[in-house]
Design a protein around this motif. Structure first.
Motif, PDB file in Angstrom:
ATOM      1  N   ARG A  39       0.488  -1.210  -0.013  1.00  0.00           N
ATOM      2  CA  ARG A  39      -0.159  -0.265  -0.133  1.00  0.00           C
ATOM      3  C   ARG A  39       0.478   1.197   0.082  1.00  0.00           C
ATOM      4  NH1 ARG A  39      -4.798   0.112  -0.975  1.00  0.00           N
ATOM      5  NH2 ARG A  39      -5.329   1.532   0.555  1.00  0.00           N
ATOM      6  N   PHE A  40       2.230   1.325   1.016  1.00  0.00           N
ATOM      7  CA  PHE A  40       2.616   2.106   0.972  1.00  0.00           C
ATOM      8  C   PHE A  40       3.851   2.757  -0.236  1.00  0.00           C
ATOM      9  CE2 PHE A  40       7.192   4.187   1.285  1.00  0.00           C
ATOM     10  CZ  PHE A  40       6.975   5.149   2.119  1.00  0.00           C
ATOM     11  N   THR A  41       3.801   1.608  -1.030  1.00  0.00           N
ATOM     12  CA  THR A  41       5.015   2.046  -2.522  1.00  0.00           C
ATOM     13  C   THR A  41       3.588   2.148  -3.828  1.00  0.00           C
ATOM     14  OG1 THR A  41       4.149  -1.037  -2.625  1.00  0.00           O
ATOM     15  CG2 THR A  41       6.422   0.269  -1.860  1.00  0.00           C
ATOM     16  N   GLY A  42       2.560   2.190  -3.274  1.00  0.00           N
ATOM     17  CA  GLY A  42       1.468   1.922  -4.148  1.00  0.00           C
ATOM     18  C   GLY A  42       1.599   4.056  -3.963  1.00  0.00           C
ATOM     19  N   PHE A  43       1.191   4.252  -2.772  1.00  0.00           N
ATOM     20  CA  PHE A  43       0.516   5.580  -2.902  1.00  0.00           C
ATOM     21  C   PHE A  43       2.063   5.990  -3.480  1.00  0.00           C
ATOM     22  CE2 PHE A  43       1.141   9.349   0.020  1.00  0.00           C
ATOM     23  CZ  PHE A  43       0.043  10.176  -0.344  1.00  0.00           C
ATOM     24  N   VAL A  44       3.103   6.070  -2.841  1.00  0.00           N
ATOM     25  CA  VAL A  44       4.101   6.430  -3.373  1.00  0.00           C
ATOM     26  C   VAL A  44       3.999   6.456  -5.195  1.00  0.00           C
ATOM     27  CG1 VAL A  44       7.378   6.775  -3.489  1.00  0.00           C
ATOM     28  CG2 VAL A  44       5.885   5.965  -1.077  1.00  0.00           C
ATOM     29  N   GLY A  45       4.147   5.631  -5.715  1.00  0.00           N
ATOM     30  CA  GLY A  45       3.774   5.522  -6.982  1.00  0.00           C
ATOM     31  C   GLY A  45       2.269   6.697  -7.093  1.00  0.00           C
ATOM     32  N   LEU A  46       1.851   7.119  -6.918  1.00  0.00           N
ATOM     33  CA  LEU A  46       0.325   7.394  -6.592  1.00  0.00           C
ATOM     34  C   LEU A  46       1.372   8.571  -6.969  1.00  0.00           C
ATOM     35  CD1 LEU A  46      -2.305   7.593  -7.955  1.00  0.00           C
ATOM     36  CD2 LEU A  46      -3.244   7.439  -5.900  1.00  0.00           C
ATOM     37  N   ALA A  47       1.842   9.428  -5.642  1.00  0.00           N
ATOM     38  CA  ALA A  47       1.811  10.687  -5.438  1.00  0.00           C
ATOM     39  C   ALA A  47       3.079  11.368  -6.690  1.00  0.00           C
ATOM     40  CB  ALA A  47       2.690  10.915  -4.169  1.00  0.00           C
ATOM     41  N   LEU A  48       4.023  10.261  -7.031  1.00  0.00           N
ATOM     42  CA  LEU A  48       4.761  10.603  -8.363  1.00  0.00           C
ATOM     43  C   LEU A  48       4.053  10.649  -9.480  1.00  0.00           C
ATOM     44  CD1 LEU A  48       7.739   8.054  -7.492  1.00  0.00           C
ATOM     45  CD2 LEU A  48       7.624  10.810  -6.522  1.00  0.00           C
ATOM     46  N   MET A  49       2.971  10.230  -9.475  1.00  0.00           N
ATOM     47  CA  MET A  49       2.611  10.443 -10.769  1.00  0.00           C
ATOM     48  C   MET A  49       1.800  11.246 -11.159  1.00  0.00           C
ATOM     49  SD  MET A  49       0.129   7.836 -13.161  1.00  0.00           S
ATOM     50  CE  MET A  49      -1.010   8.388 -14.184  1.00  0.00           C
ATOM     51  N   ALA A  50       1.231  11.847  -9.578  1.00  0.00           N
ATOM     52  CA  ALA A  50       0.640  13.328  -9.418  1.00  0.00           C
ATOM     53  C   ALA A  50       1.265  13.738  -9.641  1.00  0.00           C
ATOM     54  CB  ALA A  50      -0.255  13.380  -8.174  1.00  0.00           C
ATOM     55  N   ALA A  51       2.577  13.768  -8.787  1.00  0.00           N
ATOM     56  CA  ALA A  51       3.473  15.734  -9.510  1.00  0.00           C
ATOM     57  C   ALA A  51       3.877  15.464 -10.597  1.00  0.00           C
ATOM     58  CB  ALA A  51       4.638  14.904  -7.937  1.00  0.00           C
ATOM     59  N   ASP A 103      -7.437   3.079  -9.680  1.00  0.00           N
ATOM     60  CA  ASP A 103      -6.422   1.281  -9.386  1.00  0.00           C
ATOM     61  C   ASP A 103      -5.962   0.792  -8.093  1.00  0.00           C
ATOM     62  OD1 ASP A 103      -5.933  -0.698 -11.100  1.00  0.00           O
ATOM     63  OD2 ASP A 103      -4.169   0.133 -10.722  1.00  0.00           O
ATOM     64  N   TYR A 104      -5.371   2.210  -7.697  1.00  0.00           N
ATOM     65  CA  TYR A 104      -4.818   2.443  -6.015  1.00  0.00           C
ATOM     66  C   TYR A 104      -6.071   1.643  -4.954  1.00  0.00           C
ATOM     67  CZ  TYR A 104      -2.763   3.704  -2.162  1.00  0.00           C
ATOM     68  OH  TYR A 104      -2.228   3.945  -0.361  1.00  0.00           O
ATOM     69  N   PHE A 105      -7.180   2.607  -5.348  1.00  0.00           N
ATOM     70  CA  PHE A 105      -7.697   2.388  -4.323  1.00  0.00           C
ATOM     71  C   PHE A 105      -8.944   1.012  -4.324  1.00  0.00           C
ATOM     72  CE2 PHE A 105      -8.837   6.687  -3.263  1.00  0.00           C
ATOM     73  CZ  PHE A 105      -7.649   6.581  -2.100  1.00  0.00           C
ATOM     74  N   SER A 106      -8.952   0.471  -5.244  1.00  0.00           N
ATOM     75  CA  SER A 106      -9.579  -1.026  -5.831  1.00  0.00           C
ATOM     76  C   SER A 106      -8.758  -1.733  -5.581  1.00  0.00           C
ATOM     77  CB  SER A 106     -10.243  -0.956  -6.920  1.00  0.00           C
ATOM     78  OG  SER A 106      -9.315  -0.068  -8.236  1.00  0.00           O
ATOM     79  N   SER A 107      -7.156  -1.759  -5.738  1.00  0.00           N
ATOM     80  CA  SER A 107      -6.411  -2.813  -5.500  1.00  0.00           C
ATOM     81  C   SER A 107      -6.296  -3.510  -4.225  1.00  0.00           C
ATOM     82  CB  SER A 107      -5.143  -2.443  -6.452  1.00  0.00           C
ATOM     83  OG  SER A 107      -4.003  -1.723  -5.806  1.00  0.00           O
ATOM     84  N   GLY A 108      -6.855  -3.026  -3.178  1.00  0.00           N
ATOM     85  CA  GLY A 108      -6.421  -3.219  -1.933  1.00  0.00           C
ATOM     86  C   GLY A 108      -7.760  -4.411  -1.437  1.00  0.00           C
ATOM     87  N   LYS A 109      -8.703  -4.722  -1.960  1.00  0.00           N
ATOM     88  CA  LYS A 109      -9.674  -5.298  -1.945  1.00  0.00           C
ATOM     89  C   LYS A 109      -9.008  -6.656  -1.919  1.00  0.00           C
ATOM     90  CE  LYS A 109     -13.070  -2.223  -2.719  1.00  0.00           C
ATOM     91  NZ  LYS A 109     -14.153  -1.425  -3.313  1.00  0.00           N
ATOM     92  N   ASP A 110      -9.699  -7.811  -0.916  1.00  0.00           N
ATOM     93  CA  ASP A 110      -8.737  -9.057  -1.719  1.00  0.00           C
ATOM     94  C   ASP A 110     -10.120  -9.666  -2.261  1.00  0.00           C
ATOM     95  OD1 ASP A 110      -7.995  -9.363   1.245  1.00  0.00           O
ATOM     96  OD2 ASP A 110      -6.250  -8.844   0.164  1.00  0.00           O
ATOM     97  N   ASP A 111      -9.891 -10.344  -3.967  1.00  0.00           N
ATOM     98  CA  ASP A 111     -10.494 -10.839  -4.176  1.00  0.00           C
ATOM     99  C   ASP A 111     -10.420 -12.602  -4.032  1.00  0.00           C
ATOM    100  OD1 ASP A 111     -11.802  -8.408  -5.665  1.00  0.00           O
ATOM    101  OD2 ASP A 111     -10.661  -8.873  -7.121  1.00  0.00           O
TER     102      ASP A 111
END
Length: 57
Positions: free
Chosen positions: A6-18, A46-54
């Protein structure tokens, strides 16, 4: 391990937004701005939906 993902996904999302936000705010063309916002929106979704366990059976 899930919190690290989750942390690495958030860092990637923040870098993409920046990277994309200066283009979104400075571009005068509305159509390209919508395309960039759509790409950023898909990444956020994708960031928020990938956290759900399918569970598949």
């Amino acid at each position: 391990m899930k919190s690290l993902e989750r942390f690495t996904g958030f860092v990637g999302l923040a870098l993409m937004a920046a990277f994309l936000l200066p283009y979104i705010f400075k571009l005068p063309q509305l159509d390209i701005t919508f395309i960039l916002l759509g790409g950023l929106g898909l990444a956020v979704f994708d960031y928020f939906s990938s956290g759900k366990d399918d569970k598949t059976e």
